[in-house]
Design a protein around this motif. Sequence first.
Motif, mmCIF file in Angstrom:
data_model
loop_
_atom_site.group_PDB
_atom_site.id
_atom_site.type_symbol
_atom_site.label_atom_id
_atom_site.label_comp_id
_atom_site.label_asym_id
_atom_site.label_seq_id
_atom_site.Cartn_x
_atom_site.Cartn_y
_atom_site.Cartn_z
ATOM 1 N N ASN A 2 0.807 -1.227 0.000
ATOM 2 C CA ASN A 2 0.000 0.000 0.000
ATOM 3 C C ASN A 2 0.838 1.274 0.000
ATOM 4 O OD1 ASN A 2 -2.523 -1.205 -0.150
ATOM 5 N ND2 ASN A 2 -2.530 -1.611 2.042
ATOM 6 N N ALA A 3 2.146 1.158 0.156
ATOM 7 C CA ALA A 3 3.042 2.316 0.074
ATOM 8 C C ALA A 3 3.812 2.326 -1.247
ATOM 9 C CB ALA A 3 4.026 2.307 1.243
ATOM 10 N N PHE A 4 3.627 1.303 -2.073
ATOM 11 C CA PHE A 4 4.339 1.159 -3.344
ATOM 12 C C PHE A 4 3.665 2.049 -4.392
ATOM 13 C CE2 PHE A 4 5.269 -1.701 -7.138
ATOM 14 C CZ PHE A 4 6.589 -1.312 -7.256
ATOM 15 N N LEU A 18 -0.763 4.391 -7.636
ATOM 16 C CA LEU A 18 -1.164 5.136 -8.833
ATOM 17 C C LEU A 18 -2.159 4.335 -9.667
ATOM 18 C CD1 LEU A 18 2.207 6.715 -10.029
ATOM 19 C CD2 LEU A 18 0.205 7.937 -9.140
ATOM 20 N N ASN A 19 -1.912 3.044 -9.815
ATOM 21 C CA ASN A 19 -2.804 2.193 -10.592
ATOM 22 C C ASN A 19 -4.197 2.124 -9.960
ATOM 23 O OD1 ASN A 19 -3.224 0.337 -12.857
ATOM 24 N ND2 ASN A 19 -3.541 -1.142 -11.223
ATOM 25 N N ARG A 20 -4.243 1.940 -8.646
ATOM 26 C CA ARG A 20 -5.541 1.895 -7.956
ATOM 27 C C ARG A 20 -6.295 3.205 -8.141
ATOM 28 N NH1 ARG A 20 -5.651 0.653 -2.033
ATOM 29 N NH2 ARG A 20 -7.860 0.713 -2.487
ATOM 30 N N ALA A 21 -5.596 4.318 -7.974
ATOM 31 C CA ALA A 21 -6.236 5.636 -8.118
ATOM 32 C C ALA A 21 -6.711 5.846 -9.553
ATOM 33 C CB ALA A 21 -5.269 6.744 -7.707
ATOM 34 N N ALA A 22 -5.875 5.494 -10.508
ATOM 35 C CA ALA A 22 -6.238 5.668 -11.921
ATOM 36 C C ALA A 22 -7.456 4.814 -12.277
ATOM 37 C CB ALA A 22 -5.061 5.320 -12.820
ATOM 38 N N GLU A 23 -7.477 3.594 -11.810
ATOM 39 C CA GLU A 23 -8.620 2.712 -12.093
ATOM 40 C C GLU A 23 -9.900 3.270 -11.480
ATOM 41 O OE1 GLU A 23 -9.228 -0.288 -14.004
ATOM 42 O OE2 GLU A 23 -7.494 0.727 -14.878
#
Length: 156
Positions: free
Chosen positions: A9-11, A16-21
């Motif tokens: 969760n700090a990677f 970024l991928n989670r936020a973008a999705e």
Amino acid sequence: MAADGFELNAFLPYRLNRAAEFVALRFAAQYKARYQLTRPEWRTLAALGSTRRPMTATEVGAHSAMHKTKVSRAVSALEERRWLTRNENEGDRRLEHLQLTKAGLRAYVELTALAANYQAELDALVGAAGMQALTAGLEAIERAIGKVEKRPRREG
């Protein structure tokens, strides 16, 4: 902290991928409901509409970071809707110039209004300070991308 010392969760790429999705899927639901567009179709329409000039499929792919097969399918679907035309390059028949039709441009204008409303929604959700910090962070990453892309590649 994970037992192995790695905190997913700090990677940054994961975050970024989670936020973008999250952001992309919420907008995708809107244009899918209204226009029955897939994500590659929206991105192709957006690339052609934002430049307002003919582009090749390769240019669309580079502009929208899509693989050529996704661009090809999106182009076919948009052509079927009569939202874009293909014109063969006279100098190189392997290339086609893609351009929005009047109907495609109208759809693009309507979709960008939908996008502007969604942007306002995100601005309210994240808040002014959050958006400023996010913008600054993304600009830093984009500058870093530019630096990395300019470096000569080493042969291994």
